[in-house]
Design a protein around this motif. Structure first.
Motif, short mmCIF file in Angstrom:
data_model
loop_
_atom_site.label_atom_id
_atom_site.label_comp_id
_atom_site.label_asym_id
_atom_site.label_seq_id
_atom_site.Cartn_x
_atom_site.Cartn_y
_atom_site.Cartn_z
N UNK A 278 0.82 -1.20 0.00
CA UNK A 278 0.00 0.00 0.00
C UNK A 278 0.86 1.25 0.00
N UNK B 145 -3.22 9.40 -2.95
CA UNK B 145 -3.96 8.15 -3.18
C UNK B 145 -4.90 8.28 -4.36
N UNK B 146 -5.49 9.47 -4.51
CA UNK B 146 -6.41 9.65 -5.62
C UNK B 146 -5.67 9.59 -6.95
N UNK C 232 -3.05 7.92 -7.43
CA UNK C 232 -2.72 6.50 -7.64
C UNK C 232 -3.91 5.73 -8.20
N UNK C 233 -5.11 6.05 -7.72
CA UNK C 233 -6.32 5.43 -8.28
C UNK C 233 -6.41 5.75 -9.77
N UNK C 234 -6.24 7.02 -10.12
CA UNK C 234 -6.30 7.43 -11.53
C UNK C 234 -5.31 6.63 -12.36
N UNK D 176 -3.87 3.73 -11.62
CA UNK D 176 -4.22 2.31 -11.67
C UNK D 176 -5.33 2.05 -12.69
N UNK D 177 -6.25 3.01 -12.81
CA UNK D 177 -7.37 2.82 -13.74
C UNK D 177 -6.98 3.09 -15.19
N UNK D 178 -6.06 4.03 -15.41
CA UNK D 178 -5.88 4.50 -16.79
C UNK D 178 -4.54 4.14 -17.42
N UNK E 119 -11.56 11.47 -15.01
CA UNK E 119 -10.32 11.79 -15.72
C UNK E 119 -10.47 11.31 -17.15
N UNK F 287 -10.35 7.98 -23.24
CA UNK F 287 -10.95 7.01 -22.31
C UNK F 287 -11.20 7.68 -20.96
N UNK G 216 -12.08 7.69 -16.87
CA UNK G 216 -12.05 6.94 -15.62
C UNK G 216 -12.79 7.75 -14.57
N UNK H 267 -13.61 8.97 -11.12
CA UNK H 267 -12.84 9.03 -9.87
C UNK H 267 -13.77 8.99 -8.67
N UNK H 268 -14.86 9.71 -8.75
CA UNK H 268 -15.85 9.63 -7.68
C UNK H 268 -17.22 10.09 -8.17
N UNK I 112 -9.83 1.92 -1.68
CA UNK I 112 -10.06 1.67 -3.10
C UNK I 112 -8.80 1.15 -3.78
N UNK I 113 -7.65 1.71 -3.43
CA UNK I 113 -6.38 1.20 -3.97
C UNK I 113 -6.21 -0.27 -3.61
N UNK J 249 -8.56 -2.30 -5.72
CA UNK J 249 -8.13 -2.36 -7.12
C UNK J 249 -6.96 -3.32 -7.29
N UNK K 264 -15.81 3.57 -13.36
CA UNK K 264 -15.39 3.69 -11.96
C UNK K 264 -14.62 2.44 -11.54
N UNK K 265 -15.06 1.29 -12.03
CA UNK K 265 -14.43 0.02 -11.66
C UNK K 265 -13.13 -0.23 -12.45
N UNK K 266 -12.95 0.52 -13.54
CA UNK K 266 -11.76 0.33 -14.37
C UNK K 266 -11.90 -0.80 -15.36
#
Lengths: 192, 192
Positions: free
Chosen positions: A71, A137-138, A140-142, A144-146, B61, B67, B69, B71-72, B140-141, B144, B175-177
């Motif tokens: 993490x 962290x946000x 990082x979410x972006x 991880x998703x893109x 994003x 594409x 993504x 975020x919230x 969420x990280x 994921x 949202x889920x990627x």
DNA sequence: CCAATTTCTTAAACTACATTATTTTTTTAC
DNA sequence: GTAAAAAAATAATGTAGTTTAAGAAATTGG
């Protein structure tokens, strides 16, 4: 003094009066850990938020099949804890371990709660710390998703070059959410 | 009054004195947006943090290939902004749009900075808001990194049932990627 | 300093999820 | 209420990343 490090860390965001410094330092408990020490184990109550004076720490989640997801890493000048479990004083979801000999300052939940009352400036300090953590962290979410694993790897190298040197590839892979085998492939491709 | 909602939101974490309430309300700017309004566009400076009184918002994003993504999502009683860009007053990375007619309270960066000075209790309030946001993003990280798309979908349904009803599957997928096609497969499998 | 353990690499077979394309269903706009 | 647009479903094919296994290299402990 080694405690200069934490005072400089605080001074990035708030100014303490002369008389506030000794009180603040008095609630920090310094402890030295050898390599591979367990600072927090999943299931335990997470009693402290921790400041890294020196060394390297890793926080990771272990799922039901034993697969680890890193993490965060923390090096000198970073704060680290299982925030959710620290705040709610509930059993930890994360494990935290030292990756090398480390000097840690521990701050207990109840001492922090008192600190917010005695020196309200610390509300500001931790507001900014939490804000930065949220933004990190946000992002990082972006990512991880893109982004692909390869792109995430190169961003990691750029952003945390000193961490990248301290930790194993297995640990980097578990931070990126891929297997060590696939990271090895990514690294091999790079040289072509 | 519709502003009851924001005052109750504040009261979850701090108590305002009678005389502080009008000042706080005076810096909020209420605005009504029709469905599909753009609240923030990537590249613009993000001037406000936003409280949702009613309606549904989405922050996303958009990468170089278009594409998206997500975020919230934010529904009534949530705060939403592009935090990184709001704090640093830099061009936004995210887009924020309404998914239905929405009533928003805007709080400007400079008014918030003043608020921290005039009513320092708000440092505590936003410290807690940021702390919760950090904990949420970190969870969420973890999810994921360690869970399959199907598991993440079911957790999303459990955690945000009212959001799940308001938004399209395309938006849930982003949202889920995953792709909408794959989400459709997951949903079809469920019925077997 | 050597044996044991851990880490890293390579490679083949496999799987979760992506892509593209087509059809059906639902929503939106006038 | 109907045409147009958007969303959702289905299905065939493609690919990023996993799994398993085995050998090479590096680290660690006694």
């Amino acid at each position: 003094m080694t405690q200069d490090i934490v005072l400089k860390n605080i001074a990035k965001h708030i100014s303490l009066d002369e008389n506030e410094i000794p009180y603040f330092l008095s609630i920090l408990k310094e402890k030295k850990y050898p390599k591979k020490s367990v600072i927090l184990k999943e299931g335990e109550i997470c009693k402290t938020i921790n400041f890294v004076q020196s060394g390297t720490l890793r926080a990771f989640y272990r799922d039901s099949q034993g697969k680890e997801s890193t993490i965060m890493f923390a090096v000198s000048d970073w704060w680290i804890t299982d925030m959710s479990c620290f705040i709610n004083q509930q059993p930890a979801m994360l494990n935290i371990e030292t990756l090398e000999e480390s000097l840690i300052l521990h701050l207990q939940k109840e001492d922090l709660d008192d600190l917010y009352i005695k020196i309200p400036k610390f509300e500001r300090f931790f507001r900014i710390i939490m804000q930065n953590a949220y933004i990190r962290e946000q992002l990082r979410v972006i990512q991880n998703l893109s982004l692909s694993a390869e792109q995430r790897y190169h961003i990691f190298l750029d952003k945390y070059p000193q961490v990248a040197k301290q930790v194993t590839q297995k640990q980097i892979a578990s931070y990126l959410g891929i297997t060590p085998e696939f990271l090895s492939m990514i690294r091999a491709n790079k040289n072509k």
